[in-house]
Write a protein that holds these residues in place. Structure first.
Motif, PDB file in Angstrom:
ATOM      1  N   HIS A   1       0.840  -1.103  -0.146  1.00 48.42           N
ATOM      2  CA  HIS A   1       0.042  -0.016   0.039  1.00 48.42           C
ATOM      3  C   HIS A   1       0.970   1.228   0.043  1.00 48.42           C
ATOM      4  CE1 HIS A   1      -3.740   2.156   0.271  1.00 48.42           C
ATOM      5  NE2 HIS A   1      -3.152   2.880   1.465  1.00 48.42           N
TER       6      HIS A   1
ATOM      7  N   HIS B   1       0.936   5.447  -1.585  1.00 51.84           N
ATOM      8  CA  HIS B   1       0.623   6.696  -2.430  1.00 51.84           C
ATOM      9  C   HIS B   1       1.868   7.389  -2.626  1.00 51.84           C
ATOM     10  CE1 HIS B   1      -3.437   5.830  -0.989  1.00 51.84           C
ATOM     11  NE2 HIS B   1      -2.992   5.849   0.417  1.00 51.84           N
TER      12      HIS B   1
ATOM     13  N   HIS C   1      -9.789   1.301   1.599  1.00 52.95           N
ATOM     14  CA  HIS C   1      -9.307   1.574   2.651  1.00 52.95           C
ATOM     15  C   HIS C   1     -10.658   1.257   3.533  1.00 52.95           C
ATOM     16  CE1 HIS C   1      -6.759   4.931   0.749  1.00 52.95           C
ATOM     17  NE2 HIS C   1      -5.848   4.239   1.454  1.00 52.95           N
TER      18      HIS C   1
ATOM     19  N   HIS D   1      -6.051  -0.918   6.301  1.00 51.43           N
ATOM     20  CA  HIS D   1      -5.947  -0.564   7.779  1.00 51.43           C
ATOM     21  C   HIS D   1      -6.761  -1.503   8.877  1.00 51.43           C
ATOM     22  CE1 HIS D   1      -3.838   2.882   6.367  1.00 51.43           C
ATOM     23  NE2 HIS D   1      -4.890   3.358   5.830  1.00 51.43           N
TER      24      HIS D   1
ATOM     25  N   ASP E   1       2.101   3.189   2.861  1.00 49.68           N
ATOM     26  CA  ASP E   1       1.144   4.243   2.897  1.00 49.68           C
ATOM     27  C   ASP E   1       1.377   5.629   2.676  1.00 49.68           C
ATOM     28  OD1 ASP E   1      -1.262   5.347   3.067  1.00 49.68           O
ATOM     29  OD2 ASP E   1      -1.891   4.716   4.861  1.00 49.68           O
TER      30      ASP E   1
HETATM   31 ZN   LIG Z   1      -3.619   4.826   1.960  1.00 54.92          ZN
END
Ligand SMILES: [Zn+2]
Length: 461
Positions: free
Chosen positions: A52, A54, A237, A274, A325
């Motif tokens: 995961h 970004h 998410h 998460h 993340d």
């Molecule tokens: Zn995220």
């Protein structure tokens, strides 16, 4: 050519007197080390899978760690929390040009490679120009993400994000316009185009309804059908922080993961990202459907999100993988160790996971999360050190201060709990060396490009 090293990690056990060849990018394992080239005082581990990411959020590292009016969200009573951090993140998302996004992605993926990551799941939601108008090539920025990963040499599963609402039942605000797709049909077409264009290039294209906030039942149903049809990963998410759970229960009568389940979104292709506030029932739903969970402890710690009830997930045999993340730190070993340490602090005991799961060591529980489980979530078939597995691996320096003096018994614990990324020497993907002695061939240019982007980021409001 045959290679050997002091230790090779196979099935979460550091083994000696093992050799391997690499043929067409894949391992051929052997117990005969007689004519093998000895790599010496290193241990070899399967490449880490960062499920995961970004990539663009790397630019706000260190920029939200102080109180300013910008960091205070009136809606949340002037508190610094996930929502105020999101305001700063939106500002970066708005301000970066396509070229700058490429440069940041290259830098972020390089930092990943240098910390032993050989595969990334890029949860990609920057689609449009800052004013919300699509680029001429609607996949311009997704293509750039893939190109950045290719330049560094790591594998990528591009998780193309579906974002339509600005919150449950809300239209998107100005800051979210860069993320949105106008309808589910055009989103699915765009994703199909990506799949077609990258076919044969060792890229996995997946679906990523952003969150229960950003889609509705209709979107989730259509996307789940497409993921099933193409046997593609679906990441979403859910249950990251309490505000989101409260909103979902208030407006839909269901907590986020229950809502995903009730609308057909959970399967063995699904990864819930998460799940910090998952209920017992939600955990049962994930176990029943064999869904994956991706936990991002260094980010969740940074954002003050709370943390995963890891023991309940592991006892339910839900595969847990890891993600960096927001990239407040890129070191999946730090993420893994927090899973054990959070629980030690909570219950004031040691070796919590091992004792709860009746296993001998913490390492044997955490090590599969770094590689095998991440590959399941990204559906890319890598990595493991085994016959015919893709040769994605890295070496760690046993003479480095954080590992010096380790033996086969203590090495796993030292790597998991104490190693720093600069212990990693060489990194290989498909048998090709992408990092040598901690360096990448394009490193100098990529670093200086990133510095120039950051000069401009400092001007963002
Ligand atoms: Zn995220």
């Amino acid at each position: 050519m045959k290679w050997t090293a002091k230790y090779i990690l196979i099935d979460s056990v550091f083994q000696e007197n093992i050799s391997f060849e690499i043929k067409a990018g894949r391992f051929v394992m052997s117990r005969d080390c007689s004519d093998a080239i000895d790599l010496g005082d290193v241990a070899i581990l399967p490449g880490c899978v960062n499920a995961h990411s970004h990539a663009f959020q790397r630019v706000i590292r260190g920029r939200t760690e102080h109180r300013t009016p910008r960091n205070q969200s009136p809606a949340e009573g002037l508190e610094d929390n996930f929502w105020s951090w999101r305001t700063a993140m939106y500002s970066a998302a708005q301000g970066l040009t396509a070229d700058e996004i490429s440069k940041v992605a290259e830098f972020t993926f390089l930092e990943m490679a240098q910390s032993g990551i050989t595969s990334v799941g890029e949860f990609h939601y920057l689609h449009n120009q800052p004013d919300g108008v699509p680029y001429i090539n609607e996949n311009e920025l997704a293509d750039r993400m893939i190109e950045a990963a290719k330049k560094i040499g790591i594998r990528i599963t591009l998780l193309n994000v579906a974002y339509h609402f600005g919150g449950i039942g809300k239209t998107p605000n100005q800051a979210q316009k860069r993320f949105v797709s106008k309808d589910v049909r055009s989103y699915l077409e765009k994703t199909n185009t990506l799949r077609t264009n990258w076919k044969g290039h060792d890229v996995v294209i997946g679906y990523a309804p952003h969150s229960v906030r950003a889609i509705d039942e209709h979107w989730l149903g259509a996307i789940s059908d497409a993921a099933q049809y193409y046997d593609a990963p679906l990441h979403i998410h859910a249950s990251e922080q309490r505000g989101e759970v409260k909103d979902s229960v208030a407006k839909r009568g269901l907590s986020p993961i229950e809502w995903i389940y009730e609308n057909g979104g959970l399967s063995e292709r699904t990864t819930i990202v998460h799940a910090n506030h998952a209920t017992r029932k939600e955990i049962e739903r994930m176990a029943e459907t064999q869904a994956n969970i991706c936990v991002c402890p260094t980010t969740e710690r940074n954002l003050g999100d709370g943390f995963l009830p890891i023991v309940d997930f592991l006892k339910s045999k839900i595969p847990v993988c890891l993600g960096s993340d927001s990239h407040s730190q890129i070191d999946l070993f730090s993420d893994a160790r927090l899973l054990e340490y959070n629980d030690r602090l909570l219950v004031e005991k040691r070796n919590v996971l091992a004792s709860e799961l009746d296993r001998a060591t913490t390492a044997e529980i955490l090590l599969p999360m770094l590689s095998k489980n991440g590959s399941r979530a990204l559906r890319n078939g890598a990595p493991a050190i085994a016959d015919d597995a893709s040769a994605d691996f890295f070496t760690v320096d046993l003479k480095h201060r954080t590992l010096l003096g380790s033996d086969s018994e203590s090495l796993g614990a030292n790597i998991l709990l104490s190693m720093t990324p600069d212990t990693i020497k060489d990194v290989f993907v498909g048998g090709k060396k992408i990092i040598q002695n901690g360096k990448h061939k394009y490193e100098d240019d990529i670093y200086s490009n990133y510095e120039s982007v950051m000069e401009r980021v400092r001007s963002f409001s």
